[in-house]
Write a protein that holds these residues in place. Structure first.
Motif, PDB file in Angstrom:
ATOM      1  N   UNK A   1      40.703  51.043 137.330  1.00  0.00           N
ATOM      2  CA  UNK A   1      41.954  51.770 137.486  1.00  0.00           C
ATOM      3  C   UNK A   1      41.729  53.182 136.952  1.00  0.00           C
ATOM      4  N   UNK A   2      41.423  54.081 137.860  1.00  0.00           N
ATOM      5  CA  UNK A   2      41.113  55.473 137.521  1.00  0.00           C
ATOM      6  C   UNK A   2      39.937  55.507 136.548  1.00  0.00           C
ATOM      7  N   UNK A   3      40.167  55.881 135.292  1.00  0.00           N
ATOM      8  CA  UNK A   3      39.071  56.012 134.333  1.00  0.00           C
ATOM      9  C   UNK A   3      38.859  54.756 133.492  1.00  0.00           C
ATOM     10  N   UNK A   4      39.603  53.713 133.770  1.00  0.00           N
ATOM     11  CA  UNK A   4      39.505  52.472 133.002  1.00  0.00           C
ATOM     12  C   UNK A   4      38.817  51.397 133.840  1.00  0.00           C
ATOM     13  N   UNK A   5      37.810  50.764 133.257  1.00  0.00           N
ATOM     14  CA  UNK A   5      37.106  49.644 133.881  1.00  0.00           C
ATOM     15  C   UNK A   5      37.386  48.385 133.059  1.00  0.00           C
TER      16      UNK A   5
ATOM     17  N   UNK B   1      40.456  63.171 132.056  1.00  0.00           N
ATOM     18  CA  UNK B   1      40.027  62.281 130.981  1.00  0.00           C
ATOM     19  C   UNK B   1      41.140  61.302 130.630  1.00  0.00           C
ATOM     20  N   UNK B   2      40.791  60.325 129.804  1.00  0.00           N
ATOM     21  CA  UNK B   2      41.760  59.379 129.246  1.00  0.00           C
ATOM     22  C   UNK B   2      41.910  59.662 127.759  1.00  0.00           C
ATOM     23  N   UNK B   3      43.100  59.438 127.225  1.00  0.00           N
ATOM     24  CA  UNK B   3      43.361  59.607 125.803  1.00  0.00           C
ATOM     25  C   UNK B   3      43.768  58.268 125.204  1.00  0.00           C
ATOM     26  N   UNK B   4      43.082  57.888 124.130  1.00  0.00           N
ATOM     27  CA  UNK B   4      43.374  56.637 123.433  1.00  0.00           C
ATOM     28  C   UNK B   4      44.019  56.940 122.096  1.00  0.00           C
ATOM     29  N   UNK B   5      45.101  56.223 121.784  1.00  0.00           N
ATOM     30  CA  UNK B   5      45.725  56.278 120.461  1.00  0.00           C
ATOM     31  C   UNK B   5      45.194  55.115 119.647  1.00  0.00           C
ATOM     32  N   UNK B   6      44.815  55.392 118.392  1.00  0.00           N
ATOM     33  CA  UNK B   6      44.086  54.400 117.604  1.00  0.00           C
ATOM     34  C   UNK B   6      44.681  54.308 116.209  1.00  0.00           C
ATOM     35  N   UNK B   7      44.876  53.076 115.730  1.00  0.00           N
ATOM     36  CA  UNK B   7      45.275  52.810 114.352  1.00  0.00           C
ATOM     37  C   UNK B   7      44.080  52.315 113.560  1.00  0.00           C
ATOM     38  N   UNK B   8      43.974  52.748 112.315  1.00  0.00           N
ATOM     39  CA  UNK B   8      42.936  52.268 111.408  1.00  0.00           C
ATOM     40  C   UNK B   8      43.554  52.021 110.036  1.00  0.00           C
TER      41      UNK B   8
ATOM     42  N   UNK C   1      34.522  49.742 113.399  1.00  0.00           N
ATOM     43  CA  UNK C   1      35.232  48.505 113.087  1.00  0.00           C
ATOM     44  C   UNK C   1      36.638  48.804 112.573  1.00  0.00           C
ATOM     45  N   UNK C   2      37.550  47.861 112.830  1.00  0.00           N
ATOM     46  CA  UNK C   2      38.954  47.941 112.421  1.00  0.00           C
ATOM     47  C   UNK C   2      39.623  49.190 112.997  1.00  0.00           C
ATOM     48  N   UNK C   3      39.352  49.410 114.249  1.00  0.00           N
ATOM     49  CA  UNK C   3      39.982  50.471 115.032  1.00  0.00           C
ATOM     50  C   UNK C   3      40.768  49.805 116.160  1.00  0.00           C
ATOM     51  N   UNK C   4      42.065  49.784 116.034  1.00  0.00           N
ATOM     52  CA  UNK C   4      42.914  49.121 117.023  1.00  0.00           C
ATOM     53  C   UNK C   4      43.522  50.158 117.967  1.00  0.00           C
ATOM     54  N   UNK C   5      43.262  49.992 119.266  1.00  0.00           N
ATOM     55  CA  UNK C   5      43.829  50.899 120.270  1.00  0.00           C
ATOM     56  C   UNK C   5      45.281  50.501 120.523  1.00  0.00           C
ATOM     57  N   UNK C   6      46.181  51.465 120.399  1.00  0.00           N
ATOM     58  CA  UNK C   6      47.616  51.196 120.540  1.00  0.00           C
ATOM     59  C   UNK C   6      48.242  51.880 121.748  1.00  0.00           C
ATOM     60  N   UNK C   7      47.492  52.730 122.432  1.00  0.00           N
ATOM     61  CA  UNK C   7      48.067  53.397 123.590  1.00  0.00           C
ATOM     62  C   UNK C   7      47.007  54.063 124.452  1.00  0.00           C
ATOM     63  N   UNK C   8      47.354  54.268 125.704  1.00  0.00           N
ATOM     64  CA  UNK C   8      46.448  54.887 126.687  1.00  0.00           C
ATOM     65  C   UNK C   8      47.227  55.827 127.576  1.00  0.00           C
ATOM     66  N   UNK C   9      46.660  57.002 127.798  1.00  0.00           N
ATOM     67  CA  UNK C   9      47.174  57.931 128.799  1.00  0.00           C
ATOM     68  C   UNK C   9      45.991  58.439 129.617  1.00  0.00           C
ATOM     69  N   UNK C  10      46.219  58.673 130.900  1.00  0.00           N
ATOM     70  CA  UNK C  10      45.155  59.172 131.765  1.00  0.00           C
ATOM     71  C   UNK C  10      45.646  60.372 132.556  1.00  0.00           C
ATOM     72  N   UNK C  11      44.713  61.284 132.829  1.00  0.00           N
ATOM     73  CA  UNK C  11      44.972  62.365 133.783  1.00  0.00           C
ATOM     74  C   UNK C  11      43.744  62.532 134.655  1.00  0.00           C
ATOM     75  N   UNK C  12      43.713  63.578 135.453  1.00  0.00           N
ATOM     76  CA  UNK C  12      42.612  63.750 136.401  1.00  0.00           C
ATOM     77  C   UNK C  12      41.278  64.025 135.718  1.00  0.00           C
TER      78      UNK C  12
ATOM     79  N   UNK D   1      38.215  60.273 126.415  1.00  0.00           N
ATOM     80  CA  UNK D   1      37.039  59.652 127.017  1.00  0.00           C
ATOM     81  C   UNK D   1      37.007  59.950 128.507  1.00  0.00           C
ATOM     82  N   UNK D   2      35.795  60.190 129.015  1.00  0.00           N
ATOM     83  CA  UNK D   2      35.621  60.312 130.461  1.00  0.00           C
ATOM     84  C   UNK D   2      35.760  58.950 131.128  1.00  0.00           C
ATOM     85  N   UNK D   3      35.267  57.901 130.452  1.00  0.00           N
ATOM     86  CA  UNK D   3      35.324  56.545 130.986  1.00  0.00           C
ATOM     87  C   UNK D   3      35.692  55.591 129.850  1.00  0.00           C
TER      88      UNK D   3
END
Length: 589
Positions: free
Chosen positions: A333-337, A190-197, A177-188, A206-208
């Motif tokens: 879209x790639x690793x994002x559903x 995995x995906x990387x999420x930037x998170x504020x708390x 809870x109270x984890x806000x995603x502020x950014x996304x990057x993807x490569x072949x 994340x793989x997916x």
């Protein structure tokens, strides 16, 4: 008490909720727990990360936990629903209720909510159309009712509690809870999420990633997702009201309500004796003024033709509502559903919004589980976008027709609508043309890459009889199969066919069950009795046949012989191209 990071902002109201009034709902609040990554600095890799803790995201996490698959859900708030605001979605359709039954929360929903099947439509003071959903064949076989009305936050709360229960057996299942995603990057890889708390920022991999953040989704921009949008100018005022004197437990709709300046009105009963009344407003209505409690109370007095005291009529919540229809061109879209309102938005007519999001989750969960566990090809995940986008497009078309009937354009549309209402007052044939919302039913997948020509149809949760004579239902078999395919073989099973099924079960990890009529002898250890023939009817087959069911209770394929056609159907349902070898090859039973 933990000190909050100075850069972390509280979740803001969106979509007009800042204009709400009323006594409000008391919603649960869940604790923020600082993730271990903040201390360790490690960037952890997770197989599945869900973003957004609404009804779609929570259903998806609960399903994955039900299958025993680790997943993490991130939500920027610390509660269910919207703080201080709104019943939100209220009508839960039979297919959605069946999903909740598989998850173990249906009993709580049924106990709290209100079952209904009768709807009445009025034009002015005249009743012009009515229906009883229990009489429809597509809804009549299931153990669950056509609809239950209950405020959305109750369902979400039940899901949260169930997730916490399942997480005790599956430590990889997390709610953050109270984890806000502020950014996304993807490569072949995995995906990387930037998170504020409230305790600081961190990243995870994340793989997916499944975006369940709703119609204001930031992932659309990050993924450069394109969307077809049709924005309407229709405005509604929603009032959640508790009356001291109960009203009929039916869905009442007025197309030209004399007490609402000739505009539409909806009236539904929800849990706790609260009525949801939706008033159609002029397109230029001011959101703030039309949602004032005193204005709504005057509107209620006009509807019930007398002044209602606060003791007779408690306004629990009132707020504005506007809508648009939209559907992403691709739900992957790639690793994002994308799922739920992040993927598609429809007008509320016919209860196709929240129900569609829950069914998105059901479609995607078993596919993720099967792929993550290495029991299906990664290509299986592509079928999610194909199937659920077809469903979304259908829902958009259906609800747009209702919108045009309720607020027709001047000219031919208004002429048609008025003619239908005039005819419906006297002639039965015209009543079917009255369109105040075609109620949500399971979508059919006609272009699925993982369903055969006879597949793509939903089953109903029909009754069955166990070998010891006790009663069960299809959901029991689906839960036994878990995230695996379930093969039901109807009728006699010769010895050669039984051996082939044994080989098949070993090679494919498919769960196989023989289904026999009463007073017949079973030749398989795993068998059930179809006492009334409803199970076979629900699977859309007749006579000696087989039906291959997916974990989301859809038929993947049907056939008659235990041969290579069945092997091919299993391979197709799992997104693979390989063919089974051995005794099945080239033989028929």
């Amino acid at each position: 008490m933990q000190e909050e990071h100075p850069d972390y902002a509280e979740t803001a109201f969106t979509n007009g909720y800042e204009f709400t009034q009323g006594t409000g709902y008391q919603l649960p609040e869940y604790p923020f727990i600082a993730p271990p990554e903040l201390t360790s600095g490690e960037v952890k890799r997770h197989p599945i990360v869900i973003v957004g803790g609404g009804i779609t995201g929570l259903t998806l996490l609960c399903l994955l936990a039900h299958y025993g698959v680790p997943a993490v859900l991130l939500d920027e708030d610390n509660t269910v629903g919207v703080k201080g605001a709104s019943s939100r979605g209220i009508c839960y359709a039979q297919k959605t209720l069946e999903i909740f039954k598989r998850l173990g929360i249906y009993g709580r929903i049924a106990a709290r909510g209100v079952q209904w099947s009768v709807g009445r439509t009025f034009a002015g003071d005249d009743e012009v159309y009515s229906f009883d959903l229990r009489q429809q064949q597509t809804l009549s076989l299931s153990k669950e009712p056509p609809f239950i009305n209950i405020q959305q936050f109750y369902v979400e709360g039940f899901l949260v509690e169930r997730i916490y229960q399942l997480a005790q057996a599956h430590p990889g299942v997390e709610l953050r809870w109270r984890h806000r995603v502020t950014g996304l990057e993807q490569n072949a890889e995995f995906a990387t999420l930037s998170i504020d708390t409230p305790a600081g920022a961190y990243s995870l991999q994340a793989d997916h990633v499944i975006d369940c953040t709703g119609s204001q989704s930031p992932f659309r921009g990050w993924c450069k997702a394109t969307v077809a949008t049709k924005k309407g100018d229709d405005r509604w005022c929603i009032a959640d009201v508790r009356f001291s004197n109960p009203l009929p437990v039916e869905r009442h709709t007025w197309i030209e309500a004399p007490f609402n300046e000739g505009r539409a009105v909806w009236q539904h009963l929800m849990a706790d004796g609260v009525w949801r009344i939706d008033y159609q407003m002029p397109p230029d209505a001011d959101l703030q003024s039309m949602s004032r409690e005193d204005v709504v109370r005057a509107r209620l007095n006009t509807q019930f033709k007398r002044e209602l005291s606060p003791e007779e009529c408690e306004i629990v919540w009132v707020g504005p509502y506007t809508y648009r229809s939209e559907c992403l061109d691709m739900l992957r879209h790639d690793r994002v559903f994308f799922a739920g309102d992040a993927a598609h938005v429809v007008s509320p007519f016919g209860a196709r919004g929240g129900n569609s999001g829950v069914q998105d989750a059901d479609n995607l969960a078993w596919k993720l589980a099967t792929v993550v566990e290495g029991r299906a090809a990664p290509q299986l995940l592509d079928s999610y976008s194909d199937e659920r986008r077809e469903a979304a497009q259908h829902n958009v078309r259906v609800t747009n027709r209702t919108t045009r009937f309720l607020r027709p354009a001047d000219g031919a549309e208004r002429l048609f609508r008025n003619a239908v209402l005039d005819l419906a007052r006297q002639h039965a044939f015209a009543r079917q043309l009255v369109n105040t919302g075609r109620m949500s039913t399971p979508n059919i997948y006609t272009h699925s890459s993982v369903c055969g020509n006879t597949g793509g149809l939903a089953t109903q949760n029909t009754a069955l009889t166990w070998p010891d004579g006790t009663r069960g239902e299809l959901i029991d078999l689906l839960n036994w199969a878990g995230s695996r395919l379930l093969l039901l073989v109807f009728g006699d099973l010769p010895a050669t066919a039984a051996r082939r099924l044994q080989d098949l079960a070993v090679q494919t990890d498919v769960r196989c069950v023989q289904v026999i009529p009463p007073d017949s002898r079973a030749s398989a250890v795993e068998h059930v009795i179809d006492q009334e023939g409803h199970l076979q009817a629900s699977c859309h087959v007749f006579g000696h046949a087989w039906a291959l069911l997916r974990p989301d209770s859809y038929v993947a394929a049907t056939g008659e012989s235990i041969d290579t056609s069945l092997a091919h159907a299993i391979a197709t349902a799992l997104g693979t191209r390989w063919s089974l070898q051995g005794s099945l090859h080239g033989e028929t039973a």
